[in-house]
Design a protein around this motif. Structure first.
Motif, PDB file in Angstrom:
ATOM      1  N   ALA A  56      35.155  10.278 -42.098  1.00 24.81           N
ATOM      2  CA  ALA A  56      34.161  11.259 -42.543  1.00 24.81           C
ATOM      3  C   ALA A  56      34.063  12.401 -41.544  1.00 24.81           C
ATOM      4  O   ALA A  56      33.959  13.580 -41.927  1.00 24.81           O
ATOM      5  N   LEU A  57      34.118  12.092 -40.243  1.00 19.63           N
ATOM      6  CA  LEU A  57      34.062  13.129 -39.215  1.00 19.63           C
ATOM      7  C   LEU A  57      35.326  13.980 -39.229  1.00 19.63           C
ATOM      8  O   LEU A  57      35.275  15.197 -39.015  1.00 19.63           O
ATOM      9  N   PHE A  58      36.472  13.353 -39.484  1.00 26.83           N
ATOM     10  CA  PHE A  58      37.722  14.102 -39.559  1.00 26.83           C
ATOM     11  C   PHE A  58      37.687  15.084 -40.731  1.00 26.83           C
ATOM     12  O   PHE A  58      38.065  16.256 -40.598  1.00 26.83           O
ATOM     13  N   LYS A  59      37.224  14.628 -41.881  1.00 28.22           N
ATOM     14  CA  LYS A  59      37.104  15.532 -43.026  1.00 28.22           C
ATOM     15  C   LYS A  59      36.129  16.668 -42.732  1.00 28.22           C
ATOM     16  O   LYS A  59      36.341  17.815 -43.160  1.00 28.22           O
ATOM     17  N   ALA A  60      35.071  16.363 -41.990  1.00 29.62           N
ATOM     18  CA  ALA A  60      34.119  17.406 -41.607  1.00 29.62           C
ATOM     19  C   ALA A  60      34.788  18.450 -40.706  1.00 29.62           C
ATOM     20  O   ALA A  60      34.509  19.648 -40.812  1.00 29.62           O
ATOM     21  N   MET A  61      35.700  18.007 -39.835  1.00 28.99           N
ATOM     22  CA  MET A  61      36.441  18.948 -38.993  1.00 28.99           C
ATOM     23  C   MET A  61      37.273  19.907 -39.844  1.00 28.99           C
ATOM     24  O   MET A  61      37.390  21.096 -39.530  1.00 28.99           O
ATOM     25  N   PHE A 102      30.194  15.459 -33.773  1.00 22.21           N
ATOM     26  CA  PHE A 102      31.469  16.174 -33.836  1.00 22.21           C
ATOM     27  C   PHE A 102      32.047  16.381 -32.434  1.00 22.21           C
ATOM     28  O   PHE A 102      33.258  16.324 -32.239  1.00 22.21           O
ATOM     29  N   VAL A 103      31.160  16.607 -31.471  1.00 22.30           N
ATOM     30  CA  VAL A 103      31.606  16.754 -30.076  1.00 22.30           C
ATOM     31  C   VAL A 103      32.249  15.459 -29.592  1.00 22.30           C
ATOM     32  O   VAL A 103      33.338  15.455 -28.998  1.00 22.30           O
TER      33      VAL A 103
END
Length: 311
Positions: A56-61, A102-103
């Protein structure tokens, strides 16, 4: 490792109003299971809290690149926009990550060196969909200013007629027909294009089109070692007189210029649309993460267009 479970609507009230967008098409473009497997080693939770799913975080990136968003703006948009939630796998009602997630995720990507692994996995999938016959490769480099001139891993470089720039250089190999980026090397900005060029060559590159910065045996031998044929812009040729020499030079260079110029559109898209005018973070490793994430985002959008045109 403890991870959150996302994507489940409360009370079972999940309503599909048929409001779909290009993000839904991009989500369907990739088989995310092997991508998730690449990210399995990552756990970047805040102390005492379950970790957000790394996929989910990768897609947000990727969203942050497509829409040129800072971490703060990304967190706000993910909380507010249903299309963003859907792309990342969040339901309409649950909480979404704050900017600090994200950081931590980026730091974990650097720590595990996963940016190239992710680039290779997704690019491999896209090439299988979009590239049917490999005929040639474009190789070139672009300079990206560092986040700060105090970044000790960047370097100053100056080209004739242009102001000096402190930063990094992305060396890129792209398919000559589809303009999909296939290979990337990231260096300080002062590294010679011809020296780093071999690291930007994909396997079986076909005819390799590059400018005069790639003249010399170092690059040419690397192309031939991978089964390719160098097509490098020449700076001079022999002739019985000046007119014949110039005519031969023009006849050799013009077809190369016409084909290799396509790579400038890639760099233009990265800088104009995806925020790669300047690095967001300091250091060579983080520069590599930003450039490869940008290339993944670009390749996905480009592949979607190619497949739509073919259909």
């Amino acid at each position: 490792m403890s991870r959150r479970h996302i994507g489940q609507e409360k009370f079972g009230f999940s309503v599909d109003r048929g409001q779909h967008c290009s993000l839904d098409e991009l989500a369907r473009l990739i088989d995310w299971v092997p991508v998730d497997h690449c990210l399995y080693v990552i756990s970047c939770s805040a102390k005492g809290e379950p970790a957000w799913p790394p996929i989910a975080l990768f897609k947000a990136m990727l969203l942050s690149i497509w829409y040129d968003l800072s971490d703060v703006k990304l967190a706000e948009a993910l909380d507010d926009r249903q299309s963003f939630r859907r792309f990342c796998g969040f339901s309409t009602q649950e909480t979404t990550p704050e900017r600090t997630a994200f950081v931590r995720f980026r730091k974990a990507l650097v720590a595990h060196g996963l940016d190239k692994t992710l680039f290779d996995e997704i690019t491999g999938q896209l090439k299988a969909k979009a590239i049917h016959v490999k005929t040639g490769t474009l190789v070139d480099a672009t300079i990206i200013a560092s986040a700060s001139q105090d970044d000790e891993e960047g370097h100053w470089v100056k080209h004739k007629g242009r102001p000096a720039v402190h930063g990094f250089k992305a060396h890129v190999g792209a398919d000559a027909d589809t303009a999909l980026v296939e290979e990337i090397a990231v260096t300080p900005a002062n590294i010679n294009d011809g020296k780093a060029g071999p690291d930007a060559l994909p396997d079986n590159p076909g005819e390799v089109f590059a400018d005069s910065a790639y003249c010399g045996n170092h690059f040419g031998d690397a192309v031939r070692a991978k089964g390719g044929t160098p097509r490098i812009v020449a700076t001079g040729m022999w002739g019985k007189d000046e007119a014949e020499a110039l005519a031969r030079l023009d006849a050799w260079n013009q077809p190369i210029h016409r084909i290799r110029g396509r790579i400038e559109k890639i760099f233009g898209t990265w800088k104009r649309s995806y925020g790669l005018r300047r690095m967001r973070w300091r250091g060579l490793a983080k520069a590599g993460v930003q450039i490869r994430l940008t290339a993944i985002a670009y390749n996905m959008k480009r592949s979607l267009n190619i497949i739509a045109m073919a259909g």
